[in-house]
Design an enzyme around this catalytic site. Structure first.
Site, mmCIF file in Angstrom:
data_model
loop_
_atom_site.group_PDB
_atom_site.id
_atom_site.type_symbol
_atom_site.label_atom_id
_atom_site.label_comp_id
_atom_site.label_asym_id
_atom_site.label_seq_id
_atom_site.Cartn_x
_atom_site.Cartn_y
_atom_site.Cartn_z
ATOM 1 N N GLY A 142 0.816 -1.206 0.000
ATOM 2 C CA GLY A 142 0.000 0.000 0.000
ATOM 3 C C GLY A 142 0.850 1.256 0.000
ATOM 4 N N ARG A 172 1.104 -5.245 -5.424
ATOM 5 C CA ARG A 172 1.326 -6.498 -4.711
ATOM 6 C C ARG A 172 1.530 -7.583 -5.755
ATOM 7 N NH1 ARG A 172 -2.205 -3.590 -1.395
ATOM 8 N NH2 ARG A 172 -1.531 -3.512 0.793
ATOM 9 N N ASP A 205 5.193 -5.199 6.154
ATOM 10 C CA ASP A 205 5.657 -6.546 6.491
ATOM 11 C C ASP A 205 5.665 -7.497 5.300
ATOM 12 O OD1 ASP A 205 2.917 -6.727 6.342
ATOM 13 O OD2 ASP A 205 2.628 -7.423 8.390
ATOM 14 N N THR A 235 4.214 2.620 5.721
ATOM 15 C CA THR A 235 2.826 2.184 5.866
ATOM 16 C C THR A 235 2.125 3.107 6.841
ATOM 17 O OG1 THR A 235 1.384 0.451 6.781
ATOM 18 C CG2 THR A 235 3.656 0.478 7.551
ATOM 19 N N ASP A 280 -0.197 2.330 8.747
ATOM 20 C CA ASP A 280 -0.725 1.568 9.887
ATOM 21 C C ASP A 280 0.145 1.642 11.140
ATOM 22 O OD1 ASP A 280 -2.696 0.775 8.108
ATOM 23 O OD2 ASP A 280 -1.666 -1.084 7.569
ATOM 24 N N ASP A 307 2.368 -0.400 12.093
ATOM 25 C CA ASP A 307 2.346 -1.731 12.715
ATOM 26 C C ASP A 307 3.639 -2.518 12.505
ATOM 27 O OD1 ASP A 307 2.019 -2.092 9.992
ATOM 28 O OD2 ASP A 307 0.385 -3.541 10.166
ATOM 29 N N ARG A 325 -5.596 -1.441 9.411
ATOM 30 C CA ARG A 325 -5.568 -2.900 9.284
ATOM 31 C C ARG A 325 -5.845 -3.534 10.634
ATOM 32 N NH1 ARG A 325 -0.583 -5.928 6.327
ATOM 33 N NH2 ARG A 325 0.420 -5.202 8.238
#
Length: 328
Positions: free
Chosen positions: A16, A77, A108, A131, A133, A135, A177
């Site tokens: 993303g 992707r 990741d 990202t 996120d 995360d 996410r």
């Protein structure tokens, strides 16, 4: 700094998109140029490696991009890269171009692919966490997170104007996410009544109790921020259950979606991306492989890919407590 054994690198973005990716590309290209390392961009992430779509890049090829959202190299992707045959093609193209190392900007999934690629074919890899996120373990913040936070906060502020004008309850879903960092921080910043995130064991009765307290406190409108990965239920289901419990509420649902990924990166994201882009090139020059460049306590650190993928940043417990205290 001693002369680098790495002479030719390639940089790509994968997964993303996130605001600040262009700033990271710019930093990689210009740092490489400073140390007399040839630099190529790869079109559309791992797909570009498989197709051999390399673009020679120099200082002028990255001018006027630090303020742009998205990624000039495009992102995708790649299902083919998940196969041994796809990775073999990618390796052959890297070998053909004389690529010594790869700078991989993504999350990741990007780092998983880089790890396997290095283990199978020996191509040096280093990562930059890009990202919204937040995360990825090994960096206090990931590129794009701060911008996404500010986008979410701004949107919630605007929604609050309508909520207040009509005495409405708004359930607002933000991205992230399976992580609740955007929800928690934007919720606190926008004065949300409740914040529902995957990291906490929420139940519907707790949400209802929060609304009861709000009624007793005289609140006539409210915002509930919900992380997209919340396990309690999707945002429409939560709104429906609340409506059944409080039939007099005028309830609306707003899903912010991909607007959080776009837009000009914030100052914090531009600086972070610049530092990590520089750090990735320097890391390769120092012989670091299969690691991610990150910032912890405002210092450049390198975390092994396996660790960055397996572990996750923890939600700040103080912020959870603060969000509860300040909500009513």
């Amino acid at each position: 700094m001693a002369e680098s054994a790495v002479k030719k690198i390639a940089v790509f973005t994968s997964g993303g998109d996130a605001p600040g990716m262009n700033a990271a590309i710019r930093a990689v290209v210009r740092t490489a140029n400073h140390f007399n390392i040839e630099c190529f961009g790869v079109w559309e992430g791992y797909n570009g490696l498989i197709k051999g779509e390399f673009i020679k890049m120099g200082p002028r090829s990255v001018k006027n991009i630090i303020n742009r959202g998205g990624t000039i190299l495009k992102s995708a992707r790649s299902l083919e890269f998940k196969t041994k045959e796809g990775r073999q093609k990618a390796y052959e193209n890297c070998k053909k171009e004389g690529i010594d190392a790869l700078v991989c900007i993504g999350g990741d999934g990007t780092f998983t692919g880089a790890t396997i690629f290095n283990e199978e074919f020996g191509i040096k890899t280093i990562g930059i966490p890009g990202t919204i996120d937040n995360d990825i373990f090994g960096s206090d913040n990931t590129i794009g997170y701060d911008t996404a936070l500010n986008t979410a906060m701004d949107a919630i502020d605007k929604i609050r104007d309508t909520a207040t004008s009509h005495n409405r309850v708004f359930f607002v879903e933000v991205m992230g996410r399976d992580a609740g960092f955007i929800a928690l921080n934007s919720g606190i910043a926008a004065g949300a009544l409740d914040i529902i995130i995957p990291e906490t064991r929420d139940n519907i009765d707790d949400l209802f109790e929060t609304f009861v307290k709000a009624q007793k406190a005289g609140k006539s409108s409210s915002i509930v921020v919900v992380a997209e990965g919340e396990k309690l239920g999707n945002i429409y289901g939560l709104a429906e259950l609340t409506k059944k419990q409080f039939p007099h509420y005028d309830i609306r649902v707003a899903i912010l979606g991909h607007i959080q990924r776009g837009g000009s990166p914030s100052c914090a994201d531009r600086v972070l991306a610049s530092r990590l882009g520089y750090g990735a090139v320097v890391g390769l020059m120092e012989g670091r492989v299969n690691v991610m460049a990150g910032l912890q306590a405002n210092k450049l650190v390198f975390t092994p890919f396996r660790e960055a993928i397996k572990k996750h940043n923890n939600i700040n417990e103080d912020l959870l407590r603060i969000s509860e205290i300040l909500a009513i």
